[in-house]
Design an enzyme around this catalytic site. Structure first.
Site, mmCIF file in Angstrom:
data_model
loop_
_atom_site.group_PDB
_atom_site.id
_atom_site.type_symbol
_atom_site.label_atom_id
_atom_site.label_comp_id
_atom_site.label_asym_id
_atom_site.label_seq_id
_atom_site.Cartn_x
_atom_site.Cartn_y
_atom_site.Cartn_z
ATOM 1 N N ASP A 95 18.118 -0.914 -4.026
ATOM 2 C CA ASP A 95 17.547 0.074 -3.108
ATOM 3 C C ASP A 95 16.242 0.651 -3.628
ATOM 4 O OD1 ASP A 95 17.378 1.753 -0.934
ATOM 5 O OD2 ASP A 95 18.484 3.353 -1.911
ATOM 6 N N ASP A 276 7.809 -1.302 2.182
ATOM 7 C CA ASP A 276 9.218 -0.967 1.952
ATOM 8 C C ASP A 276 10.133 -2.142 2.243
ATOM 9 O OD1 ASP A 276 11.541 0.583 1.499
ATOM 10 O OD2 ASP A 276 11.685 1.080 3.623
#
Ligand SMILES: *[C@@H]1O[C@H](CO)[C@@H](O)[C@H](O)[C@H]1NC(C)=O
Ligand SMILES: *[C@@H]1O[C@H](CO)[C@@H](O)[C@H](O)[C@H]1NC(C)=O
Length: 404
Positions: A95, A276
């Protein structure tokens, strides 16, 4: 098939553009990982991406609690990480939106002689999930041979939102966030896995590089993370580096400045946003998204939440050009469409053509005006360089592939 994870000692010459010196990377570690599309129904993809974008905009600079996490992601990445000595291997979500590394959601933590309990408890909320437990230090093994002694890790006593996984490997840019998750509070900055690899001298520079390839199935193991260096077999030409933007709140993440053209039409003038891996689509400020919609003639498909075009519109679709660090990165027409073999996964119909460009949910000027997500990154090699505070991008053998 991927090779097994390995500690590679290679001499890699990465020649950067724009008057940067030649950089020699003498060792790095590669970690293969698998990607799963975690969408449960029509519209889920767009909703999850927009919720993630909204959370990014809301977090303040010194927010001590991380609230953007994998549970907000439509696309999740999983790698096998060892903890303890001998290591027990856990299936961890990777993550970029959070910093804590922790285990115990699925497989129970196996204590060994290297496991040391600290006096801190830990709690991290992640959008729709959370975990609570005790902070330990333990040996963490990446790949088959890369060992990090005394890594701070959480051991969950309870968690929700992580069924099928054992925990998270956090690699957010700003590691100041781990200390805020501990009780009693600590003022000492707790290093992330990547920070420790660097400070312990295992990798020559604090960076992570990511290689994705376009995928035509929902679960695929074609990703590669390298710690500390670049894998020159995964990109073509040279890497363009650009400094982390100074514009807040993009500056809090892997934020960059970029401008976008559709063919020769300006869609977005130079502004800040982020790169991202946890966002699936490529999201643009509402005003830019509307320009793109009218330039392509696309209509909004209410079932999927995506823009839809006809075959004739697809035939005349032009490239998008992202100017980043002085280099133009071309996202071809084929790269702008959702893989047609995955239409049913997102509630779409098999004969339709959907676009991967979507609305970020606010007009430009928010300080976070775009997210170059997975659909962008599967066409370009990306480098997340903490040491030099910059993001690198390069073309790959898949940049102009017609896989979708
Ligand atoms: C997958 O999506 C569901 C539904 O949105 C969510 O509850 C779950 O936490 C997600 N799983 C992971 C591992 O992120
Ligand atoms: C990015 O854009 C902002 C706003 O135009 C500007 O102030 C800044 O110097 C640019 N570059 C970086 C690295 O932030």
């Amino acid at each position: 098939m991927l090779p097994t994870a390995s500690l590679t000692a290679l001499l890699v010459l990465a020649v950067s553009t724009v008057a940067k010196p030649i950089v020699v990377r003498d060792s790095f570690v590669t970690l293969p990982f698998a990607k799963h599309l975690n969408v449960t129904g029509a519209y889920d993809l767009v909703q999850k991406d927009q919720a993630r974008a909204a959370a990014y905009r809301q977090l303040s600079a010194d927010s001590t609690v991380v609230s953007i996490g994998v549970t907000n992601a439509a696309q999740i990445y999983v790698a096998s990480i060892g903890v303890g000595s001998p290591p027990t291997y856990y299936s961890l979500l990777i993550d970029t939106g959070s910093s804590n590394t922790w285990v115990g959601a699925g497989k129970a933590y196996v204590k060994t002689s290297t496991s040391t309990k600290t006096s801190n408890s830990v709690y991290v909320p992640y959008g729709s999930g959370q975990f609570r437990g005790t902070e330990y230090t333990d040996t963490v093994t990446l790949g088959t041979g890369l060992v990090i002694p005394k890594q701070s890790i959480g051991v969950a006593s309870s968690s929700s939102g992580f069924s099928g996984f054992d925990g998270i490997l956090g690699r957010r840019l700003n590691d100041n966030t781990i200390k805020g998750t501990l009780t009693p509070a600590t003022t000492t900055t707790i290093p992330t896995v990547t920070d420790n690899l660097y400070s312990q001298g295992t990798i020559p520079t604090d960076l992570v590089a990511v290689s994705y390839e376009p995928a035509t199935s929902a679960s695929v193991s074609n990703g590669e993370l390298t710690f500390g260096g670049l894998d020159s077999s995964k990109y073509t030409g040279s890497i363009t580096y650009t400094s982390i933007t100074t514009t807040y709140p993009a500056s809090n993440y892997w934020g960059i400045n970029q401008s976008i053209l559709y063919g020769t039409t300006s869609i977005l003038s130079s502004t800040a946003g982020i790169v991202d891996t946890g966002t699936t689509l490529t999201l643009l400020a509402t005003n830019a998204y509307k320009k793109y919609q009218s330039a392509t003639g696309a209509t909004l498909d209410r079932t999927t939440g995506l823009l839809k075009i006809t075959s004739a519109q697809y035939s005349s679709l032009k490239s998008l050009y992202f100017t980043i660090g002085g280099t133009k990165f071309e996202l071809t027409p084929n790269a702008q469409i959702w893989p047609r073999s995955l239409n049913s996964q997102i509630g779409g119909s098999s004969g339709s053509i959907y676009l991967i460009v979507n609305d970020i949910g606010s007009n430009s000027g928010s300080g976070l005006d775009f997210i170059n997500g997975y659909t962008f990154l599967e066409r370009f090699y990306s480098v997340f360089d903490t040491t030099d505070g910059r993001v690198g991008l390069a073309t790959t053998p898949y940049t102009t592939a017609t896989t979708n």
